[in-house]
Design a protein around this motif. Structure first.
Motif, mmCIF file in Angstrom:
data_model
loop_
_atom_site.group_PDB
_atom_site.id
_atom_site.type_symbol
_atom_site.label_atom_id
_atom_site.label_comp_id
_atom_site.label_asym_id
_atom_site.label_seq_id
_atom_site.Cartn_x
_atom_site.Cartn_y
_atom_site.Cartn_z
ATOM 1 N N ALA A 124 0.829 -1.203 0.000
ATOM 2 C CA ALA A 124 0.000 0.000 0.000
ATOM 3 C C ALA A 124 0.866 1.257 0.000
ATOM 4 C CB ALA A 124 -0.923 -0.007 1.223
ATOM 5 N N GLY A 125 1.942 1.235 0.778
ATOM 6 C CA GLY A 125 2.836 2.390 0.817
ATOM 7 C C GLY A 125 3.528 2.618 -0.512
ATOM 8 N N LEU A 126 3.934 1.545 -1.178
ATOM 9 C CA LEU A 126 4.594 1.667 -2.476
ATOM 10 C C LEU A 126 3.645 2.233 -3.529
ATOM 11 C CD1 LEU A 126 6.581 -1.700 -2.494
ATOM 12 C CD2 LEU A 126 7.514 0.598 -2.148
ATOM 13 N N ILE A 127 2.407 1.766 -3.517
ATOM 14 C CA ILE A 127 1.422 2.282 -4.472
ATOM 15 C C ILE A 127 1.115 3.744 -4.173
ATOM 16 C CG2 ILE A 127 -0.963 2.083 -5.250
ATOM 17 C CD1 ILE A 127 -0.691 -0.963 -4.844
ATOM 18 N N ALA A 128 1.014 4.091 -2.885
ATOM 19 C CA ALA A 128 0.773 5.484 -2.522
ATOM 20 C C ALA A 128 1.913 6.381 -2.997
ATOM 21 C CB ALA A 128 0.603 5.609 -1.000
ATOM 22 N N LEU A 129 3.144 5.894 -2.876
ATOM 23 C CA LEU A 129 4.298 6.664 -3.327
ATOM 24 C C LEU A 129 4.251 6.889 -4.838
ATOM 25 C CD1 LEU A 129 6.991 7.976 -2.478
ATOM 26 C CD2 LEU A 129 8.090 5.753 -2.842
ATOM 27 N N SER A 130 3.632 5.954 -5.549
ATOM 28 C CA SER A 130 3.542 6.050 -7.008
ATOM 29 C C SER A 130 2.341 6.867 -7.472
ATOM 30 C CB SER A 130 3.429 4.644 -7.619
ATOM 31 O OG SER A 130 4.453 3.797 -7.179
ATOM 32 N N ALA A 131 1.469 7.272 -6.553
ATOM 33 C CA ALA A 131 0.179 7.840 -6.945
ATOM 34 C C ALA A 131 0.307 9.087 -7.817
ATOM 35 C CB ALA A 131 -0.638 8.162 -5.691
ATOM 36 N N VAL A 132 1.141 10.030 -7.414
ATOM 37 C CA VAL A 132 1.253 11.276 -8.184
ATOM 38 C C VAL A 132 1.849 11.033 -9.565
ATOM 39 C CG1 VAL A 132 2.365 13.541 -8.269
ATOM 40 C CG2 VAL A 132 1.282 12.757 -6.151
ATOM 41 N N PRO A 133 2.971 10.272 -9.698
ATOM 42 C CA PRO A 133 3.460 9.967 -11.045
ATOM 43 C C PRO A 133 2.441 9.218 -11.900
ATOM 44 C CG PRO A 133 5.155 9.523 -9.423
ATOM 45 C CD PRO A 133 3.900 9.798 -8.658
ATOM 46 N N LEU A 134 1.659 8.305 -11.290
ATOM 47 C CA LEU A 134 0.630 7.593 -12.042
ATOM 48 C C LEU A 134 -0.434 8.556 -12.546
ATOM 49 C CD1 LEU A 134 0.141 4.411 -9.824
ATOM 50 C CD2 LEU A 134 1.195 4.514 -12.090
#
Length: 211
Positions: A14-24
């Protein structure tokens, strides 16, 4: 207790996906811009002139960061080994596509001011390192060397996650020190990649496997 451990096991993905949220989100907006025929400006002209590399990069890195995050959920991996292997094959393709398309864009796109020089060196260096890590990870698993496979794929994922860390680093700098100059921005982006790699190495050495 089992339920608590199960929930805790999802914190890392979940933390890794959250970290990717803005670039995604940014990648999705770029795809919408290209598909919707937005106005061509100096900032996006290179993408309209040659859309395939940037589209391939956005799609590949989006799949790579999201699917890759679930490989860091040990219980999920153990319960669904078939999913792990199937997703792993797709991740190899996406990881190589991410790295190679990033290298292509750095070499052949007309880069805006500030993206040349040192930043280009960082992009070429980390992009090449990511491709090598993916290749070494594949070679390791073919030898049935699971420990080295996990370590190399962890390194590759850390580099692929660079855009998320770069957003955090640039945001923090802007809040406390103002808008960075071109050279400072390049150093900050390089530092974000370096931090990811250092964290990956710490995990690899602490757990002895990369997961």
């Amino acid at each position: 207790m089992t339920e608590v451990k199960s929930r805790a096991g999802w914190l890392v993905p979940a933390g890794l996906i959250a970290l990717s949220a803005v670039p995604l989100l940014a990648g999705g907006l770029r795809l919408g811009e290209l598909a919707g025929g937005a106005d061509v400006t100096p900032a996006n002209a290179r993408f309209f002139a040659a859309p395939l590399p940037v589209v391939a990069h956005i799609v590949a890195v989006s799949l790579y960061t999201v699917l890759g995050a679930f490989q860091f959920a040990p219980r999920f991996r153990r319960r669904r080994p078939g999913w792990h292997r199937g997703a792993g094959r797709l991740l190899v393709v996406c990881g190589l596509a991410t790295a190679l398309s990033g290298i292509w864009m750095t070499l052949f796109y007309a880069l805006p001011a500030g993206d040349e020089g040192l930043l280009s060196v960082f992009r070429l260096g980390f992009g090449s390192a990511m491709a090598v890590c993916v290749g070494l990870g594949v070679a390791a698993i073919r030898r049935q060397d699971v420990r080295r496979h996990r370590a190399w794929m962890t390194r590759a994922y850390a580099i692929g996650l660079g855009a998320g860390s770069q957003f955090v680093v640039l945001l923090g700098w802007s809040l406390f020190a103002g808008t960075p100059g071109e050279q400072t921005r390049a150093l900050l982006l390089g530092a974000a990649w370096a931090v990811n790699v250092v964290v990956a190495e710490w995990i690899i050495r602490r757990r002895g496997s990369g997961f």
